[in-house]
Enzyme design. Sequence first.
Site, PDB file in Angstrom:
ATOM      1  N   HIS A  60      -7.542   0.915  -7.217  1.00  0.00           N
ATOM      2  CA  HIS A  60      -8.491   1.353  -6.191  1.00  0.00           C
ATOM      3  C   HIS A  60      -8.688   2.858  -6.294  1.00  0.00           C
ATOM      4  CE1 HIS A  60      -4.580   1.970  -4.307  1.00  0.00           C
ATOM      5  NE2 HIS A  60      -5.130   2.665  -3.325  1.00  0.00           N
ATOM      6  N   HIS A  62      -8.225   5.474  -4.350  1.00  0.00           N
ATOM      7  CA  HIS A  62      -7.461   6.487  -3.627  1.00  0.00           C
ATOM      8  C   HIS A  62      -6.809   7.405  -4.656  1.00  0.00           C
ATOM      9  CE1 HIS A  62      -7.100   4.231   0.475  1.00  0.00           C
ATOM     10  NE2 HIS A  62      -8.199   4.947   0.379  1.00  0.00           N
ATOM     11  N   ASP A  64      -4.083   8.993  -5.191  1.00  0.00           N
ATOM     12  CA  ASP A  64      -2.744   8.847  -5.755  1.00  0.00           C
ATOM     13  C   ASP A  64      -2.659   7.706  -6.765  1.00  0.00           C
ATOM     14  OD1 ASP A  64      -3.152   7.172  -3.506  1.00  0.00           O
ATOM     15  OD2 ASP A  64      -1.003   6.900  -3.208  1.00  0.00           O
ATOM     16  N   HIS A  65      -3.798   7.062  -7.016  1.00  0.00           N
ATOM     17  CA  HIS A  65      -3.819   5.988  -8.005  1.00  0.00           C
ATOM     18  C   HIS A  65      -4.760   6.255  -9.180  1.00  0.00           C
ATOM     19  CE1 HIS A  65      -1.444   2.996  -5.666  1.00  0.00           C
ATOM     20  NE2 HIS A  65      -1.801   3.814  -4.698  1.00  0.00           N
ATOM     21  N   ASP A 210      -1.513  -1.204  -3.370  1.00  0.00           N
ATOM     22  CA  ASP A 210      -1.576  -1.020  -1.913  1.00  0.00           C
ATOM     23  C   ASP A 210      -2.216  -2.223  -1.218  1.00  0.00           C
ATOM     24  OD1 ASP A 210      -0.840   1.357  -3.012  1.00  0.00           O
ATOM     25  OD2 ASP A 210      -2.146   2.596  -1.776  1.00  0.00           O
TER      26      ASP A 210
END
Length: 301
Positions: A60, A62, A64-65, A210
């Site tokens: 996804h 976000h 931090d990914h 997540d």
Amino acid sequence: MKLTILGCYSATPRTFTNPTSQVLEINNHVFLIDCGEGTQVELRRNKVKFSRINHVFISHLHGDHFFGLVGLVSTFRMLNRENPLHIYGPKGIKEAITLQLKLSNSWTDYPLHFHELINKESEIIFEDEKVCVSTVPLQHRVYCNGFLFKEKLGDRKLLMNKVYDYDIDVSYYRSIKKGKDVVLDDGTVIANDDITDEPNPIKSYAFCSDTRYDENKIPLIKGVTALYHESTFLESHKSLCSKTGHSTAIEAATIASKAAVGTLILGHYSTRYGDIELFRKEAQTVFQNVEIGDDGKVFEF
């Protein structure tokens, strides 16, 4: 099957922990799963050859990914990469990466292929003669997929002592491995079961990034060899799961138990906790075979 955890903590990077990224080596493929900041450094630290990475899977959008992805794409260019790079991720990932490449005048000299995902149902996104990769839809604050990596059934194993006893010519070996019987020159039929053994058991790995607690994915990951499932919170902070779109260690273990997986690997820990072994302790109240993911940790199955 070998899994190397490059980073498995939530939110912002720290000097001693990294956001989400993993390398899965399965059936001669090297797959990069998520690409948070610092991924390049951790690839170097873990001696993963950049040239072997041809497929990147982003769960996804976000930061931090995937905030490490444009840097990795650019580094591949500076290393004179020639092989195509395939990137699988949510719709928007192509725009996010190509805009940065455009503004920095850093277009790649190698083929860069984006496979943007919009389907909310599971679908096959990569397949060859050895491996199949499909999505595992997850419930997060934004569109998000996990990924299921599954080997295909391999060749049968030759029982060489039996093969020698029947004096079978080497030219038959390939067809025997594919399950064919052998007809000798005198017309004798040698049954395949008499000269081969079962192929190696199929290995599979499910990466559940997540997500809130959601049982809809259980049929998709049923019986996998290993399951990585996010466990951002301990039970003391369970109230935060709903609004943040995350899970507790016990919720991850409940999914593992109901899906009858072989091994559960926990990760994506909130940095508010000082001891990640607490996650194992809570998860094992529900599911026994629990491993703690941590940066630099390697699992082999």
